[in-house]
Write a protein that holds these residues in place. Structure first.
Motif, short mmCIF file in Angstrom:
data_model
loop_
_atom_site.label_atom_id
_atom_site.label_comp_id
_atom_site.label_asym_id
_atom_site.label_seq_id
_atom_site.Cartn_x
_atom_site.Cartn_y
_atom_site.Cartn_z
N GLY A 68 4.74 11.32 -3.80
CA GLY A 68 4.89 11.57 -2.35
C GLY A 68 5.28 10.40 -1.86
N LEU A 69 6.19 9.97 -0.56
CA LEU A 69 7.70 8.70 -0.16
C LEU A 69 7.31 7.60 -0.44
CD1 LEU A 69 9.15 10.76 2.54
CD2 LEU A 69 10.01 10.81 0.21
N LEU A 70 5.78 7.37 -0.17
CA LEU A 70 5.47 5.82 0.30
C LEU A 70 4.41 5.25 -1.29
CD1 LEU A 70 4.64 5.61 3.21
CD2 LEU A 70 6.38 4.39 2.17
N GLY A 71 4.05 7.02 -2.17
CA GLY A 71 3.60 6.49 -3.61
C GLY A 71 2.27 6.56 -3.30
N ILE A 72 1.37 5.68 -4.23
CA ILE A 72 -0.59 6.90 -3.96
C ILE A 72 -0.59 6.27 -2.54
CG2 ILE A 72 -2.48 6.65 -5.12
CD1 ILE A 72 -0.84 7.44 -7.68
N SER A 73 -1.69 6.44 -2.57
CA SER A 73 -2.48 5.07 -0.99
C SER A 73 -4.24 4.99 -1.73
CB SER A 73 -3.61 6.52 -0.22
OG SER A 73 -4.11 7.27 -0.69
N LYS A 74 -4.67 3.68 -1.54
CA LYS A 74 -4.77 2.62 -1.50
C LYS A 74 -6.50 2.78 -1.27
CE LYS A 74 -6.31 -2.05 -2.18
NZ LYS A 74 -5.63 -3.56 -1.87
N PRO A 75 -7.80 3.44 -2.04
CA PRO A 75 -8.89 3.64 -1.49
C PRO A 75 -8.91 2.82 -0.89
CG PRO A 75 -8.59 3.25 -3.85
CD PRO A 75 -7.12 3.70 -4.13
N ALA A 76 -9.97 2.82 0.20
CA ALA A 76 -10.83 1.77 1.07
C ALA A 76 -11.33 0.97 0.27
CB ALA A 76 -11.60 2.32 2.46
N GLU A 77 -11.82 -0.20 1.03
CA GLU A 77 -12.18 -1.31 0.07
C GLU A 77 -13.73 -0.94 -0.12
OE1 GLU A 77 -13.92 -5.94 -0.11
OE2 GLU A 77 -11.74 -5.36 0.95
N GLY A 78 -14.44 -1.00 -1.64
CA GLY A 78 -15.91 -0.31 -1.41
C GLY A 78 -15.95 1.00 -2.32
N THR A 79 -14.61 1.68 -1.90
CA THR A 79 -15.15 3.03 -2.69
C THR A 79 -14.80 3.30 -3.99
OG1 THR A 79 -13.09 3.89 -1.02
CG2 THR A 79 -14.62 4.55 -0.05
#
Length: 172
Positions: A68-79
């Motif tokens: 994607g344009l902004l890269g891989i999204s960071k998962p929510a903390e604790g997931t």
């Protein structure tokens, strides 16, 4: 003059003139498409050339690897990502084996026994005779920590009264 033509001649003339008209249109405006159609689509799978293709940069990555344009999204903390086999909703590790193991099998046998007794109007002696078969099949159930729940199930569903001693001696 029109009276000299038959309907068959009229429709033949309409068909010929229509086919000549559309043949001329196809030859004038759709010559490339006609050549492709007649050559059975030419097996080359090249994309059509574009005027703007020389001004566009080619991507460094394959489309499958593109994040994607902004890269891989960071998962929510604790997931975290886990497989289906790792999902469980119980706190106890033995809970899964109890759900799939001995206790449900014994309860199913007891339900069948109660169903048979209801259909055939069985008595306490018939129940003890059928329970001997269950005890022989599931002999290790007497030492299970959930035997209290099984005995409670029996006491609730039996069509007659069973004393505590009878329920305790049922699995010996």
């Amino acid at each position: 003059m029109l009276a000299q033509f038959t309907w068959q001649e009229f429709w033949l003339a309409v068909l010929l003139l229509t086919s000549l008209w559309y043949s001329g249109i196809i030859l004038c405006y759709y010559r490339k498409e006609l050549n492709l159609f007649l050559s059975k689509g030419s097996n080359s799978k090249e994309p059509l050339p574009h005027r703007w293709s020389d001004r566009v940069e080619e991507p460094n990555q394959k489309p499958e690897e593109h994040d994607g344009l902004l890269g891989i999204s960071k998962p929510a903390e604790g997931t975290s990502t886990v497989s289906m086999g790792q999902i469980s909703f119980g706190q106890d590790e033995n809970a899964k084996s109890e759900q799939l193991g001995l206790i449900p099998d014994v309860l199913q046998e007891l339900k069948e026994i109660f169903s048979i007794m209801e259909k055939e109007d069985g008595n306490k002696q018939d129940f003890f005779n059928m329970m001997e078969m269950v005890r022989a099949k599931y002999g290790q159930i007497g030492s299970n920590p959930r035997i209290v729940q099984i005995n409670q199930f029996i006491a609730e569903h039996a069509p007659f009264h069973l004393s505590k001693e009878e329920l305790e001696n049922l699995w010996d």
